[in-house]
Structure formats: C-alpha cells, structure tokens
Design an enzyme around this catalytic site. Sequence first.
Site, PDB file in Angstrom:
ATOM      1  N   ASP A 338       0.445   4.204   0.276  1.00 18.90           N
ATOM      2  CA  ASP A 338       0.900   2.960  -0.364  1.00 18.90           C
ATOM      3  C   ASP A 338       0.061   2.624  -1.599  1.00 18.90           C
ATOM      4  O   ASP A 338      -1.098   3.034  -1.710  1.00 18.90           O
ATOM      5  CB  ASP A 338       0.815   1.790   0.624  1.00 18.90           C
ATOM      6  CG  ASP A 338      -0.595   1.621   1.183  1.00 18.90           C
ATOM      7  OD1 ASP A 338      -1.253   2.648   1.438  1.00 18.90           O
ATOM      8  OD2 ASP A 338      -1.040   0.478   1.339  1.00 18.90           O
ATOM      9  N   GLU A 339       0.663   1.865  -2.479  1.00 23.24           N
ATOM     10  CA  GLU A 339      -0.039   1.225  -3.601  1.00 23.24           C
ATOM     11  C   GLU A 339      -0.978   2.181  -4.349  1.00 23.24           C
ATOM     12  O   GLU A 339      -2.091   1.804  -4.697  1.00 23.24           O
ATOM     13  CB  GLU A 339      -0.825   0.017  -3.089  1.00 23.24           C
ATOM     14  CG  GLU A 339       0.080  -1.035  -2.475  1.00 23.24           C
ATOM     15  CD  GLU A 339      -0.698  -2.172  -1.803  1.00 23.24           C
ATOM     16  OE1 GLU A 339      -0.364  -3.327  -2.072  1.00 23.24           O
ATOM     17  OE2 GLU A 339      -1.605  -1.893  -1.009  1.00 23.24           O
TER      18      GLU A 339
HETATM   19  C1  ACM Z   1       0.684  -2.210   2.594  1.00 23.83           C
HETATM   20  O1  ACM Z   1       0.833  -3.362   3.039  1.00 23.83           O
HETATM   21  N1  ACM Z   1      -0.050  -1.998   1.531  1.00 23.83           N
HETATM   22  C2  ACM Z   1       1.298  -1.078   3.254  1.00 23.83           C
END
Ligand code: ACM
Length: 528
Positions: A338-339
């Site tokens: 993620d991110e």
């Molecule tokens: C997330 O909440 N960064 C997966």
Amino acid sequence: MYHKKQKQILPLLLLAIAVLFQVSCTKQEPSDLSSESIIPKPVSVVSTGAYFSLKPNTVIYVTGESPELLGIGHYLAEKLRPSTGYSLNVKSTADNPGKGSIILSLEGTSAAAANSEGYELHITAKQLRLTAATHAGLFRGVQTIRQLLPARIEMTERQQGPWKIATGTISDYPEYSHRGAMLDVARHFFGIDDVRRFIDFLAYYKMNSLHLHLSDDQGWRIEIKSWPNLTLHGSTTEVGGGSGGFFTQEQYRAIVEYAGENYITVIPEIDMPGHTNAALASYPELNCDGKATELYTGIEVGFSSFCIHKEITYKFIDDVIREISEMTPGPYFHIGGDESHATKLSDYIPFVERVQEIATSHGKQCIGWDEIANAKLKPGSIAQNWANPKNAGKAVAQGAKILMSPANKAYIDMKYDKTTKYGLQWAGFVEVDVSYNWDPATLVPGVGREDIVGVEAPLWTENITNIKEIEYMVFPRLAGIAEIGWTPAESRKWEEYRTRLGRHGERFDAMDINYYKSPLVDWTGLDE
Ligand code: ACM
C-alpha cells in the site's frame, strides 16, 4: 401452647416461600432459544420451550480420544469453571452419556456439517449435544454455548447460578470462509498478552484469521535471525518515540500456537516496498544511496521505499519471508504493497511480481493491499480492498479473489464520531451502524459474492497505545464485522442487530472490556 404451634408452622411457611421463590425464578429463566442474542446470528434456530441446566455434576463428554477433541472439551470446561465453580470433568466416551451431560461429537451429514466450520446444537432438557464434521466447527459451536448462558458465565470469579440454556436446535455455518481482524503492532508495539486477548475476542465472535502488521516505517516487530539489526535497531522505537519492542521467534511461535488453539490462522504482514523505514534504518545496503535512514516516530506515510534495482533487496526479502513462513502454518503471507508513493509504478509492478514469486517459493499464497492489482497477480493471490474499488475490479479481472476491508466501513481505527479520543478520521467517522450496514457482495460494482473470500477489520495504531484503547476501538464494531462475514446478508437488519448487540453490553462488562457505548444502541449492562 399457642407459641409451640407457631414454632411448627414456621418451617412450613419458609418452605412455601422457598417454593414460591423458586417458581417465580423459573419464570424468568430462558425458555425461548430463538430470542437469544447470539452474535453472529445463526443460520437457523428452532426453539422447543424448555431448558437444559448446567449442574455441579455436569460432565463434558467428547466422543473420541484424540487430544484435539479433548482439547476442545477442556477449552469449554475452562471457560465455564471460574464463574460456575463446578468441576466440569472432561471425559471421552463411545456411548451415549446420560442425563445432564454436554456432548461434543465429530459427526454429521447436514448442511451445517458440509461447511468446514459448520456445527449443530441439539439442546433438550436432558442433554446438550454439539456436533460438527470438523474440530473447527465444534470450536465455533462452543462459542454459541457460551453466548447461550447468562453473561455472568464470562466472569473470572464465582457467580450465583442458575446456569440454564433454552432448548431447541441450532444449525449454523459461515457465509464467508475468511473472517478476521488486523492488529498493527508496528506503529505501537503490543506484547504477547495483549495479542492473546485480541485472539480471545476474535474467537468469541467466530472469526478465523488474525493479520499481524509486523513492520512499518516506525518499527520492525519480528526477530529475523539472518538480519539481526532489524530488531536490535529497527524495533527500538514507535510513534511518539516510545521504546517499541518486538516478538522473538519463540514468542511469535507461541502466538501462532495460541491462535491455532482458537482455530485462527495467523497472517504475517511485512509491508513493502513502502512503509519500510525501520528496515532501511537498520541496513544501509537496502537504500539506493547505501546510507541508513534515521529511525522515524511520526505518522506521515508514503516516503520510504526499498531499492527496487538492488539484488540485496531480494536476498533480504527472501530471508525474511523464509524465516517467517517457516514459523507460520497458515497458507498466507501478506506483502503489504500500500501507499508506495516513493516507488515509481514502473518499479512497483515488477517488484510486486517478484515478491509474489518469492512468497510462492516458500509455500505461501500472497495477500496484498488493493494496489497490488496493478501488477500481474499469481493464481491464488488475494487483493485486500481498502481504498480504491478500481483496484478490486482490476484484481477480479485477473481472476484474483478479494478480501473486503473498506476503510470507511471496516477500519476499526476510525473514530466513531467527533468526540472519540483515539483513532483517526481520514476515511470519515465510522459509527456502529455504518460499520454494520453494508454487504461485501454489493459494495464494489463488478465484484460479486463469488469473487470475495471474506471480510477483515483492520486496527491501525498510530494513536492507540494500550489494550484498553484497543478494546474501545474494537468493541462493539468487531462483533458487527464478524456477523457480516458469518451471517447471510438477507438475515441481517440493523434494527434487529442493534437489539442483540445491546444485550452483549453485559458480556463486554463480564469480560472487563472497555467498549464504546454508542448512543445508537440500548445497552444492557451487567448491573441492570
Ligand atoms: C492502509 O490503510 N494503508 C492499507
């Protein structure tokens, strides 16, 4: 003379009062199984209007001698002993035991038995019989037995009975095979006792997976023997600058074992290629410029990345996934993903594809946050829908399955409302009704029931620092997410659920859980 007669009457009078008292008490005792507040709501409940009583001489029989079967019998006995004060011996038997027994039996050909976690309860005035085709099914059924007893059953000190259970039949099995929660032990570290209590919460609501977020910018939380500086250095802080911590491999194994005893699968997550500052601070060679970063105690995201083009990065990842996978019996390894704002998409894609290969080579299926759908997903990889429904669509278009954790509904670190002291609010306020009132199968256009493995409630801990704060964010929302995963959508209605949930207030009290008393729910506390 007159005085003597009075003396003779007195015991009779007392007896009459005692009988009357008994009768009036009996009236209040449960006799309608279908009005019990079971969460998650069972698939089918038929009431027969009498009750079964737990007595000082009740024996828990298991129909076999395997240690695993006996273990479930002992688990039930250990849950019921402190509050009842009864000895509740556990015995194995081949016969049909007599009146007053509890029987746990591995058998069955019904719809409930066809599911790997299904169970049936047949409760008569004479016997309480729990059957399932699997040990996991028996374990889930044991949670129903706990919820059918008065809430005081959960207390750790001896309580006054009676301990009665309404009679009838329950046939039950989950809608989704995957029901879980995530605990972020990276932003703040939580030790093994807190994790065990968290597991107890999942078990009580029939969840079957525990996702541990073991690394992030702020801390590395799992001992890796081939890369010792991860914990010597990378574990030593947390958000706000506390001293952090980590699980030794022995402790991690103990968590996995405890989860296993609760029929819960541990999913370890090492988040990458972003959210990696703690590793980058521990080993200079993982950085493109060869320089270790500083440890980080803030909460901003998206600034760190493994060096995608260095071979040592993949040697590191291989060692980490290998060591963790060797200790993890479950099928999954969570690769984060993620991110990754500090990683170019043209680097991110081959990275995710290579890390999937590594995880597969260690016998694991990958789960990743929904961004991983930008890469080619290997068969068996699962995308966890948290932020961008388009990514879920991309995953499904590749034939991958989806784990549902929409942040604006399933993130249990979101504040309930503006008065909530802990948690964040970037995905909005998530009141108890918001977190309950959704259907995974209709949430994302193009992602249907058959594409979805289940639901997970993530708990991030940027500003959650101890178990009491964890409890406040988890309860009561965890119960609702558990029900979304277990109970068919057509049987779930908020208005009916909120009544059942209100009655769990006394169970939370009995378990000493610090829960959020949402004004949307009429709570029954233990003293009311
Ligand atoms: C997330 O909440 N960064 C997966």
